[in-house]
Design a protein around this motif. Structure first.
Motif, short mmCIF file in Angstrom:
data_model
loop_
_atom_site.label_atom_id
_atom_site.label_comp_id
_atom_site.label_asym_id
_atom_site.label_seq_id
_atom_site.Cartn_x
_atom_site.Cartn_y
_atom_site.Cartn_z
N GLU A 74 0.84 -1.19 0.00
CA GLU A 74 0.00 0.00 0.00
C GLU A 74 0.88 1.25 0.00
O GLU A 74 2.02 1.22 0.43
CB GLU A 74 -0.95 0.01 1.20
N ILE A 75 0.34 2.32 -0.53
CA ILE A 75 0.99 3.63 -0.50
C ILE A 75 0.03 4.56 0.22
O ILE A 75 -1.11 4.77 -0.22
CB ILE A 75 1.29 4.16 -1.92
N LEU A 76 0.46 5.09 1.34
CA LEU A 76 -0.39 5.95 2.15
C LEU A 76 -0.03 7.41 1.90
O LEU A 76 1.14 7.77 1.87
CB LEU A 76 -0.20 5.62 3.64
N GLU A 77 -1.02 8.23 1.74
CA GLU A 77 -0.82 9.67 1.62
C GLU A 77 -1.10 10.25 3.01
O GLU A 77 -2.23 10.18 3.49
CB GLU A 77 -1.77 10.26 0.58
N VAL A 78 -0.08 10.78 3.66
CA VAL A 78 -0.25 11.31 5.01
C VAL A 78 0.43 12.67 5.13
O VAL A 78 1.28 13.01 4.32
CB VAL A 78 0.35 10.36 6.09
N THR A 79 0.04 13.40 6.14
CA THR A 79 0.71 14.63 6.51
C THR A 79 1.27 14.41 7.89
O THR A 79 0.55 13.98 8.80
CB THR A 79 -0.27 15.82 6.50
N MET A 80 2.53 14.69 8.06
CA MET A 80 3.16 14.49 9.37
C MET A 80 3.39 15.86 10.01
O MET A 80 3.68 16.83 9.33
CB MET A 80 4.49 13.75 9.21
N PHE A 81 3.28 15.89 11.32
CA PHE A 81 3.52 17.08 12.10
C PHE A 81 4.66 16.76 13.06
O PHE A 81 4.80 15.62 13.53
CB PHE A 81 2.28 17.47 12.89
N GLY A 82 5.48 17.72 13.37
CA GLY A 82 6.60 17.49 14.28
C GLY A 82 6.76 18.62 15.27
O GLY A 82 6.40 19.77 15.00
N TRP A 83 7.26 18.29 16.42
CA TRP A 83 7.56 19.24 17.47
C TRP A 83 8.98 19.00 17.96
O TRP A 83 9.38 17.85 18.11
CB TRP A 83 6.60 19.08 18.65
N LYS A 84 9.67 20.04 18.23
CA LYS A 84 11.02 19.90 18.81
C LYS A 84 10.86 19.80 20.32
O LYS A 84 10.09 20.52 20.91
CB LYS A 84 11.89 21.07 18.43
#
Length: 146
Positions: free
Chosen positions: A135-145
């Motif tokens: 499968e190929i997933l389309e996602v948006t990732m968020f990050g915090w330092k």
């Protein structure tokens, strides 16, 4: 070419892989790695490093983390980094590394392997698509330092 999973006594190969990654990712040279820390990582059962070697030279490799799941009794593997030295690219080494990682994951009873690639990294996206993912997933990732 040989592909091996590193153990703590092969820390020099891990240092060499970090050098390959620095060049392949076009990053600034990192400060010298703390070998004690690298040995400790290599001793962990939930952190794997596979390297491709031609003779005594590390020409590529990958790192992955095993993640315990609350939804299943078996872990999944997260491929964190994969790199092949520029002079060795487009010779099937990346594909061989992924194949070996999948083989070792299956042998260890790990239920799956996944990797993320930045949408702007068209080379990585094209490469991973050639590996026939389930499968190929389309996602948006968020990050915090932290």
């Amino acid at each position: 070419m040989d592909i091996i999973r590193l153990t703590p006594d092969l820390t020099d190969d891990f240092v060499a892989l970090i050098g390959v990654m620095t060049i392949a990712f076009e990053e600034a040279a990192p400060s010298p790695p703390d070998r004690t820390h690298l040995r400790r990582l290599l001793a962990r059962p939930d952190f794997w490093v596979l390297v491709a070697r031609e003779g005594d030279t590390v020409i590529g490799g990958l790192t992955l983390y095993l993640l315990e799941q609350y939804t299943a009794p078996t872990p999944i593997a997260y491929l964190y980094d994969l790199a092949v030295a520029p002079d060795w690219q487009r010779r099937g080494i990346g594909r061989a590394l992924i194949t070996e990682a999948r083989t070792q994951c299956q042998a260890a009873g790990i239920s799956g392997l996944f990797v993320q690639a930045d949408n702007t990294d068209t080379h990585a996206l094209a490469f991973y698509r050639t590996l026939d993912p389930d499968e190929i997933l389309e996602v948006t990732m968020f990050g915090w330092k932290g």
